[in-house]
Write a protein that holds these residues in place. Structure first.
Motif, PDB file in Angstrom:
ATOM      1  N   GLU A  44      32.156  30.338  42.919  1.00 48.66           N
ATOM      2  CA  GLU A  44      31.250  31.358  42.420  1.00 48.66           C
ATOM      3  C   GLU A  44      30.198  31.674  43.474  1.00 48.66           C
ATOM      4  O   GLU A  44      30.031  30.927  44.433  1.00 48.66           O
ATOM      5  CB  GLU A  44      30.539  30.884  41.154  1.00 48.66           C
ATOM      6  N   ARG A  45      29.493  32.774  43.261  1.00 45.91           N
ATOM      7  CA  ARG A  45      28.304  33.024  44.064  1.00 45.91           C
ATOM      8  C   ARG A  45      27.364  31.859  43.827  1.00 45.91           C
ATOM      9  O   ARG A  45      27.088  31.509  42.679  1.00 45.91           O
ATOM     10  CB  ARG A  45      27.642  34.330  43.627  1.00 45.91           C
ATOM     11  N   SER A  46      26.882  31.256  44.884  1.00 46.73           N
ATOM     12  CA  SER A  46      26.126  30.022  44.712  1.00 46.73           C
ATOM     13  C   SER A  46      24.827  30.260  43.960  1.00 46.73           C
ATOM     14  O   SER A  46      24.010  31.099  44.366  1.00 46.73           O
ATOM     15  CB  SER A  46      25.810  29.396  46.073  1.00 46.73           C
ATOM     16  N   PRO A  47      24.600  29.523  42.889  1.00 47.98           N
ATOM     17  CA  PRO A  47      23.320  29.648  42.189  1.00 47.98           C
ATOM     18  C   PRO A  47      22.150  29.108  43.011  1.00 47.98           C
ATOM     19  O   PRO A  47      20.994  29.415  42.714  1.00 47.98           O
ATOM     20  CB  PRO A  47      23.532  28.812  40.920  1.00 47.98           C
ATOM     21  N   SER A  48      22.454  28.340  44.049  1.00 49.00           N
ATOM     22  CA  SER A  48      21.404  27.796  44.915  1.00 49.00           C
ATOM     23  C   SER A  48      21.051  28.729  46.059  1.00 49.00           C
ATOM     24  O   SER A  48      20.161  28.424  46.846  1.00 49.00           O
ATOM     25  CB  SER A  48      21.850  26.437  45.483  1.00 49.00           C
ATOM     26  N   GLY A  49      21.742  29.864  46.150  1.00 48.61           N
ATOM     27  CA  GLY A  49      21.479  30.798  47.231  1.00 48.61           C
ATOM     28  C   GLY A  49      22.277  30.466  48.472  1.00 48.61           C
ATOM     29  O   GLY A  49      22.955  29.435  48.547  1.00 48.61           O
ATOM     30  N   PRO A  50      22.225  31.329  49.487  1.00 48.15           N
ATOM     31  CA  PRO A  50      23.001  31.107  50.717  1.00 48.15           C
ATOM     32  C   PRO A  50      22.547  29.850  51.456  1.00 48.15           C
ATOM     33  O   PRO A  50      21.405  29.401  51.336  1.00 48.15           O
ATOM     34  CB  PRO A  50      22.715  32.359  51.548  1.00 48.15           C
ATOM     35  N   GLU A  51      23.478  29.310  52.243  1.00 50.49           N
ATOM     36  CA  GLU A  51      23.195  28.157  53.101  1.00 50.49           C
ATOM     37  C   GLU A  51      23.609  28.540  54.520  1.00 50.49           C
ATOM     38  O   GLU A  51      24.782  28.815  54.771  1.00 50.49           O
ATOM     39  CB  GLU A  51      23.976  26.937  52.623  1.00 50.49           C
ATOM     40  N   VAL A  52      22.641  28.566  55.431  1.00 48.47           N
ATOM     41  CA  VAL A  52      22.891  29.070  56.777  1.00 48.47           C
ATOM     42  C   VAL A  52      22.216  28.169  57.801  1.00 48.47           C
ATOM     43  O   VAL A  52      21.070  27.748  57.623  1.00 48.47           O
ATOM     44  CB  VAL A  52      22.345  30.505  56.944  1.00 48.47           C
ATOM     45  N   GLY A  53      22.964  27.870  58.897  1.00 55.61           N
ATOM     46  CA  GLY A  53      22.376  27.144  60.013  1.00 55.61           C
ATOM     47  C   GLY A  53      22.795  25.690  60.071  1.00 55.61           C
ATOM     48  O   GLY A  53      23.658  25.237  59.314  1.00 55.61           O
ATOM     49  N   PRO A  54      22.182  24.934  60.968  1.00 56.31           N
ATOM     50  CA  PRO A  54      22.539  23.521  61.105  1.00 56.31           C
ATOM     51  C   PRO A  54      22.061  22.723  59.906  1.00 56.31           C
ATOM     52  O   PRO A  54      21.065  23.064  59.260  1.00 56.31           O
ATOM     53  CB  PRO A  54      21.808  23.098  62.377  1.00 56.31           C
ATOM     54  N   GLY A  55      22.792  21.674  59.577  1.00 56.08           N
ATOM     55  CA  GLY A  55      22.410  20.815  58.467  1.00 56.08           C
ATOM     56  C   GLY A  55      23.161  19.511  58.538  1.00 56.08           C
ATOM     57  O   GLY A  55      23.877  19.228  59.510  1.00 56.08           O
ATOM     58  N   VAL A  56      22.985  18.706  57.515  1.00 55.16           N
ATOM     59  CA  VAL A  56      23.727  17.451  57.397  1.00 55.16           C
ATOM     60  C   VAL A  56      24.294  17.373  55.987  1.00 55.16           C
ATOM     61  O   VAL A  56      23.801  18.013  55.056  1.00 55.16           O
ATOM     62  CB  VAL A  56      22.841  16.216  57.683  1.00 55.16           C
ATOM     63  N   ASP A  70      28.878  31.709  48.831  1.00 58.60           N
ATOM     64  CA  ASP A  70      29.628  31.202  47.686  1.00 58.60           C
ATOM     65  C   ASP A  70      29.756  29.687  47.794  1.00 58.60           C
ATOM     66  O   ASP A  70      29.600  29.118  48.883  1.00 58.60           O
ATOM     67  CB  ASP A  70      31.023  31.828  47.636  1.00 58.60           C
ATOM     68  N   GLU A  71      30.064  29.055  46.682  1.00 59.42           N
ATOM     69  CA  GLU A  71      30.292  27.614  46.721  1.00 59.42           C
ATOM     70  C   GLU A  71      31.322  27.216  45.678  1.00 59.42           C
ATOM     71  O   GLU A  71      31.577  27.943  44.710  1.00 59.42           O
ATOM     72  CB  GLU A  71      28.994  26.836  46.502  1.00 59.42           C
ATOM     73  N   ILE A  72      31.907  26.064  45.886  1.00 63.02           N
ATOM     74  CA  ILE A  72      32.839  25.479  44.920  1.00 63.02           C
ATOM     75  C   ILE A  72      31.988  24.798  43.853  1.00 63.02           C
ATOM     76  O   ILE A  72      31.355  23.773  44.119  1.00 63.02           O
ATOM     77  CB  ILE A  72      33.783  24.472  45.599  1.00 63.02           C
ATOM     78  N   THR A  73      31.950  25.382  42.670  1.00 59.77           N
ATOM     79  CA  THR A  73      31.123  24.807  41.609  1.00 59.77           C
ATOM     80  C   THR A  73      31.886  23.793  40.761  1.00 59.77           C
ATOM     81  O   THR A  73      31.273  22.951  40.106  1.00 59.77           O
ATOM     82  CB  THR A  73      30.551  25.914  40.704  1.00 59.77           C
ATOM     83  N   GLU A  74      33.224  23.877  40.771  1.00 60.23           N
ATOM     84  CA  GLU A  74      34.054  22.874  40.104  1.00 60.23           C
ATOM     85  C   GLU A  74      35.245  22.550  40.996  1.00 60.23           C
ATOM     86  O   GLU A  74      35.980  23.452  41.398  1.00 60.23           O
ATOM     87  CB  GLU A  74      34.558  23.376  38.748  1.00 60.23           C
ATOM     88  N   LEU A  75      35.412  21.272  41.316  1.00 59.20           N
ATOM     89  CA  LEU A  75      36.569  20.862  42.097  1.00 59.20           C
ATOM     90  C   LEU A  75      37.826  20.888  41.232  1.00 59.20           C
ATOM     91  O   LEU A  75      37.752  20.763  40.004  1.00 59.20           O
ATOM     92  CB  LEU A  75      36.362  19.449  42.637  1.00 59.20           C
TER      93      LEU A  75
END
Length: 255
Positions: free
Chosen positions: A108-120, A148-153
């Motif tokens: 789904e469209r991520s409810p947490s908003g976009p994720e961009v850039g370096p991270g861990v 977008d993100e996988i909200t259910e595996l």
């Protein structure tokens, strides 16, 4: 030489460094570009592995019910056959999302908003028994670029890595198919191309130059983790990696 089938969903997201690492690991690569009209095969006969890359499309249906790209139904069919017949498979970002949706997971469209850039991301306990992830550091560096993100595996999937806002960062389906929500293939030039005139960065209010510079600073750290991961994936495809399905007995001392 064993050949991996690579599906490039978007011309802006090619194999780049991942291709170099897989070749270094001993795999020949056949790249199909359905976005440019290449037809997908009906099955994976003759291929030692399947790699599905990212893209700007969405893994779930469009508002009119059509797929995110015309070839996605056929690609999801290949992903199902890969898992069923235990063909080593690696899905990156959109590729991971398609691996999930092909097996009744939810994107789904991520409810947490976009994720961009370096991270861990943080490894989960199950990663210690995984033939690829067991050697990944506890908190590996990654590059993110998704809305977008996988909200259910999918049912039966094994969660291998998570983060606070996005719980499904990496997973395994069956014993030979892996999905990575994050990117490992990018080099700085690819990130710079994505950042140029990016609606996503504009939405977030991020300075494109600062994003590119931040990603560039972690490129060596990303390679340190994910180049060996790619080499192990290649070894698995070549039948040179003990994936835990067989147990090797050690010789007794003195023999």
């Amino acid at each position: 030489m064993a050949t991996a089938l690579v599906i490039e969903n978007d011309p802006t997201d090619d194999l780049r460094r991942l291709g170099e690492w897989l070749t270094e690991g001993g795999l020949d690569l056949r790249v199909l570009r359905p976005h440019a009209g290449d037809a997908l095969p009906a099955d994976l006969e003759g291929y030692a592995a399947l790699v599905v890359l990212g893209g700007e499309q969405q893994a779930y249906p469009l508002p009119d019910g059509s797929p995110g790209a015309p070839w996605f139904p056929a690609l999801e069919g290949l992903l199902r056959k890969a898992v069923r017949y235990r063909v080593p498979t690696l899905g990156v970002c959109l590729g991971a999302q398609l691996l999930a949706t092909a097996h009744a997971g939810l994107v789904e469209r991520s409810p947490s908003g976009p994720e961009v850039g370096p991270g861990v991301v943080g490894k989960r306990d199950a990663a210690d028994a995984d033939p690829l992830f067991r050697y990944v550091p506890l908190i590996p560096d990654v590059l993110q670029w998704h809305s977008d993100e996988i909200t259910e595996l999918p049912r039966g999937a094994t969660l291998l890595a998570a983060s606070t806002r996005y719980p499904h960062q990496a997973f395994r389906l069956g014993d030979r198919a892996w999905g990575l929500q994050f990117h490992v293939e990018c080099d700085t030039a690819m990130i710079a191309d994505w950042a140029r005139d990016s609606d996503l960065l504009a939405e977030l209010g991020y300075d494109p130059e600062l994003v590119v510079a931040a990603c560039d600073r972690v490129m060596a750290d990303v390679e340190e983790v994910w180049q060996p991961f790619a080499i192990r994936f290649a070894a698995l495809a070549l039948g040179e990696l003990d994936d835990g399905t067989t147990r090797r007995s050690l010789p007794l001392l003195g023999q």
